[in-house]
Design a protein around this motif. Structure first.
Motif, PDB file in Angstrom:
ATOM      1  N   PHE A 172     -22.575   5.774 -20.090  1.00  0.00           N
ATOM      2  CA  PHE A 172     -21.869   4.871 -19.183  1.00  0.00           C
ATOM      3  C   PHE A 172     -20.444   5.321 -18.905  1.00  0.00           C
ATOM      4  O   PHE A 172     -19.797   5.962 -19.738  1.00  0.00           O
ATOM      5  N   ILE A 173     -19.979   5.013 -17.700  1.00  0.00           N
ATOM      6  CA  ILE A 173     -18.554   5.086 -17.334  1.00  0.00           C
ATOM      7  C   ILE A 173     -18.045   3.661 -17.361  1.00  0.00           C
ATOM      8  O   ILE A 173     -18.643   2.763 -16.751  1.00  0.00           O
ATOM      9  N   TRP A 174     -16.931   3.451 -18.052  1.00  0.00           N
ATOM     10  CA  TRP A 174     -16.385   2.088 -18.167  1.00  0.00           C
ATOM     11  C   TRP A 174     -14.933   2.095 -17.720  1.00  0.00           C
ATOM     12  O   TRP A 174     -14.111   2.829 -18.275  1.00  0.00           O
ATOM     13  N   VAL A 175     -14.637   1.290 -16.717  1.00  0.00           N
ATOM     14  CA  VAL A 175     -13.254   1.124 -16.261  1.00  0.00           C
ATOM     15  C   VAL A 175     -12.605   0.021 -17.091  1.00  0.00           C
ATOM     16  O   VAL A 175     -12.951  -1.154 -16.961  1.00  0.00           O
ATOM     17  N   VAL A 176     -11.686   0.419 -17.961  1.00  0.00           N
ATOM     18  CA  VAL A 176     -10.916  -0.541 -18.766  1.00  0.00           C
ATOM     19  C   VAL A 176      -9.476  -0.426 -18.284  1.00  0.00           C
ATOM     20  O   VAL A 176      -8.682   0.351 -18.805  1.00  0.00           O
ATOM     21  N   ARG A 177      -9.159  -1.184 -17.259  1.00  0.00           N
ATOM     22  CA  ARG A 177      -7.849  -1.054 -16.631  1.00  0.00           C
ATOM     23  C   ARG A 177      -6.803  -1.897 -17.355  1.00  0.00           C
ATOM     24  O   ARG A 177      -7.136  -2.886 -18.027  1.00  0.00           O
ATOM     25  N   PRO A 178      -5.529  -1.537 -17.250  1.00  0.00           N
ATOM     26  CA  PRO A 178      -4.466  -2.398 -17.777  1.00  0.00           C
ATOM     27  C   PRO A 178      -4.568  -3.787 -17.147  1.00  0.00           C
ATOM     28  O   PRO A 178      -4.774  -3.910 -15.938  1.00  0.00           O
ATOM     29  N   GLY A 179      -4.480  -4.822 -17.958  1.00  0.00           N
ATOM     30  CA  GLY A 179      -4.588  -6.186 -17.444  1.00  0.00           C
ATOM     31  C   GLY A 179      -5.997  -6.744 -17.481  1.00  0.00           C
ATOM     32  O   GLY A 179      -6.209  -7.907 -17.150  1.00  0.00           O
ATOM     33  N   LEU A 188      -4.094   1.424  -7.655  1.00  0.00           N
ATOM     34  CA  LEU A 188      -4.045   2.023  -8.988  1.00  0.00           C
ATOM     35  C   LEU A 188      -4.397   3.503  -8.902  1.00  0.00           C
ATOM     36  O   LEU A 188      -5.129   3.927  -8.007  1.00  0.00           O
ATOM     37  N   MET A 189      -3.875   4.290  -9.838  1.00  0.00           N
ATOM     38  CA  MET A 189      -4.150   5.725  -9.861  1.00  0.00           C
ATOM     39  C   MET A 189      -5.591   5.986 -10.294  1.00  0.00           C
ATOM     40  O   MET A 189      -6.030   5.531 -11.348  1.00  0.00           O
ATOM     41  N   GLU A 190      -6.338   6.710  -9.471  1.00  0.00           N
ATOM     42  CA  GLU A 190      -7.738   7.003  -9.776  1.00  0.00           C
ATOM     43  C   GLU A 190      -7.841   8.213 -10.701  1.00  0.00           C
ATOM     44  O   GLU A 190      -7.158   9.221 -10.506  1.00  0.00           O
ATOM     45  N   ASP A 191      -8.705   8.088 -11.710  1.00  0.00           N
ATOM     46  CA  ASP A 191      -8.943   9.178 -12.659  1.00  0.00           C
ATOM     47  C   ASP A 191     -10.216   9.908 -12.237  1.00  0.00           C
ATOM     48  O   ASP A 191     -11.330   9.400 -12.408  1.00  0.00           O
ATOM     49  N   THR A 192     -10.061  11.118 -11.696  1.00  0.00           N
ATOM     50  CA  THR A 192     -11.226  11.859 -11.191  1.00  0.00           C
ATOM     51  C   THR A 192     -11.926  12.669 -12.285  1.00  0.00           C
ATOM     52  O   THR A 192     -12.950  13.313 -12.013  1.00  0.00           O
ATOM     53  N   PRO A 207       0.841  -1.203   0.000  1.00  0.00           N
ATOM     54  CA  PRO A 207       0.000   0.000   0.000  1.00  0.00           C
ATOM     55  C   PRO A 207       0.872   1.248   0.000  1.00  0.00           C
ATOM     56  O   PRO A 207       2.034   1.207   0.420  1.00  0.00           O
ATOM     57  N   ASN A 208       0.301   2.348  -0.445  1.00  0.00           N
ATOM     58  CA  ASN A 208       1.029   3.611  -0.514  1.00  0.00           C
ATOM     59  C   ASN A 208       0.929   4.334   0.833  1.00  0.00           C
ATOM     60  O   ASN A 208      -0.148   4.801   1.195  1.00  0.00           O
ATOM     61  N   PRO A 209       2.034   4.462   1.572  1.00  0.00           N
ATOM     62  CA  PRO A 209       1.970   5.101   2.901  1.00  0.00           C
ATOM     63  C   PRO A 209       1.469   6.539   2.860  1.00  0.00           C
ATOM     64  O   PRO A 209       0.877   7.018   3.842  1.00  0.00           O
ATOM     65  N   SER A 210       1.679   7.221   1.742  1.00  0.00           N
ATOM     66  CA  SER A 210       1.264   8.634   1.675  1.00  0.00           C
ATOM     67  C   SER A 210      -0.259   8.791   1.720  1.00  0.00           C
ATOM     68  O   SER A 210      -0.765   9.868   2.017  1.00  0.00           O
ATOM     69  N   ASN A 211      -0.986   7.717   1.420  1.00  0.00           N
ATOM     70  CA  ASN A 211      -2.448   7.780   1.509  1.00  0.00           C
ATOM     71  C   ASN A 211      -2.948   7.773   2.958  1.00  0.00           C
ATOM     72  O   ASN A 211      -4.083   8.154   3.233  1.00  0.00           O
TER      73      ASN A 211
END
Length: 453
Positions: free
Chosen positions: A296-303, A248-252, A49-53
């Motif tokens: 629609f919003i579609w999450v097409v993530r790498p992988g 993963l980086m969230e796209d706002t 996990p990212n400690p900065s969060n």
């Protein structure tokens, strides 16, 4: 005075190294921190996990000994089995060092570990520290996983057909196709993992990320068989502030797009952090969504596509056909999306976090489970709570178009929306002062407090 005493105690958290497990554990840490506890998160190198969060926590990494070959296999059962072998000694050494170096005003009061990181219990026990288990899946998943052990002795496993629609003997309302099996079937190491995960050993309690009214017939059944108290304190995300635990980086940008859409008009499509599909399925999914004419919003993530890290795999002409009617992102801030007034449906893989988040925001679902507990959750969503519909056949654009319209436009979808709205209101009552979850959380805090008195 009580507050000062609480602030002088530390809790050690040991999350399992997958997104669906890291998220609720860090949410629990945020809740405990808000009640005055100091928090240390001990985690593996794999999926750190990212400690900065969570800058208010301490993070301590331990070696996990996972080879690239094991990680790239995608065999979750094998990965977890290796973690429990490889991490036992490093964790014990890490915990012993923390105990030896701790300040008397900041003593470790207990270890809370994910049910799948059961190596943690022996280290805590050896150092005379109390331990508590966190279960991040539904109670129904627990019941159905334990049923696999019985089905094995009765000769039903190995399964003749993993997508068989016959009812499972003694396990209503599940069919064989709803059983929580992995992508790799039901190997012996999976059955052994189930035994280890549900053995409480010397731990003092079980914290459960569920809500009692959602599983009111199952939790008493489990409590009857369990010799330690069970505390259902879900949904954890409703108590924890909106800090991100995403790997993963969230796209706002999708929130800006949502702001321009009509109320309840958008279907949000995300199959989670681990699910994958083949190219043909993605093409059918794309055209089914496009032909539904719903935004629609579609999450097409790498992988997402088997064997590919590329995102630009959408069919030719698709983007031109949908125009501004869709927003495609690699990853979305899911809780924010689901709580947006423009979102009226959620096409989900039915991971437990996603299911709880959807219920909490009153958003009905299209279920497309891939493996494991997702199958159990989808069955409950579609046939017990009746707040969604399940796509059970091979993905085909005509069926997808029909399903989206059933959910978003037809009377059937409106009835589901009303039922899930009722569940949302019940969740809100549970987490208020005097509600069942609120009281269960207080009981959890009282137990932890009793460890140092």
């Amino acid at each position: 005075m009580v507050e000062q005493v609480w602030r002088s105690r530390r809790v050690v958290l040991v999350p399992c190294s997958f997104q669906g497990h890291i998220t609720p554990m860090l949410q629990l840490g945020t809740i405990l921190h808000s009640k005055g506890f100091s928090i240390t998160v001990v985690h593996t190198q794999f999926n750190s996990p990212n400690p900065s969060n969570n800058p208010e926590f301490r993070f301590q990494i331990i070696p996990d000994g996972l080879s690239n070959h094991v990680i790239s296999s995608g065999n979750i059962v094998e990965i977890i089995s290796f973690l429990n072998v490889n991490c036992e000694v490093p964790f014990r050494e890490c915990l012993a060092l923390m105990v030896n170096q701790q300040d008397p005003s900041d003593e470790i009061v207990c270890v809370i570990y994910d049910e799948l990181m059961f190596f943690s219990e022996s280290a805590a026990n050896q150092l005379k520290l109390q331990s508590i288990i966190l279960r991040t899946t539904s109670a129904a998943t627990c019941i159905s996983r334990l049923a696999l052990l019985r089905l094995k002795t009765e000769g039903h496993i190995p399964l003749r057909d993993p997508i068989m629609q016959d009812p499972v003997p003694g396990l209503h309302p599940f069919r064989f196709m709803d059983l929580p099996i992995s992508k790799f079937g039901i190997p012996e190491n999976y059955l052994q993992l189930i035994i280890n995960a549900y053995n409480t050993r010397t731990s003092s309690a079980v914290i459960w990320n569920t809500v009692d009214f959602l599983e009111q017939s199952l939790l008493p059944q489990i409590q009857q068989q369990c010799h330690v108290p069970i505390f259902p304190i879900g949904p954890l995300h409703k108590f924890a502030p909106a800090s991100s635990s995403s790997l993963l980086m969230e796209d706002t940008n999708c929130i800006t797009w949502l702001n321009s859409q009509a109320p309840n008009s958008v279907i949000y499509v995300s199959l989670g952090s681990l699910a994958s599909m083949d190219r043909k399925e993605l093409v059918e999914m794309a055209w089914g969504l496009a032909n539904s004419m719903q935004p629609f919003i579609w999450v097409v993530r790498p992988g997402l596509i088997n064997g590919s890290e590329e995102i630009d795999l959408l069919p030719e002409g698709f983007k031109e056909a949908v125009g501004g009617n869709c927003c495609i992102v690699k990853w979305a801030p899911q809780k924010e999306v689901l709580s947006h007034g423009a979102v009226g449906g959620f096409w989900s893989h039915c991971g437990w976090n996603s299911t709880l988040e959807s219920i909490s925001e009153g958003v009905p679902m299209i279920c497309r489970p891939c493996f494991g507990d997702q199958r159990v959750n989808a069955r409950y969503v579609s046939h017990v709570w009746r707040i969604g519909l399940q796509l059970e056949n091979e993905l085909e654009r005509g069926e997808i178009e029909k399903a989206v319209r059933r959910l978003m436009v037809d009377k059937e979808g409106e009835q589901m929306r009303q039922r899930i709205k009722n569940l949302k209101e019940k969740v809100e009552l549970c987490i208020r002062e005097g509600g069942s979850t609120y009281n269960s959380l207080n009981n959890t805090l009282e137990l932890i407090k009793s460890f140092w008195f």
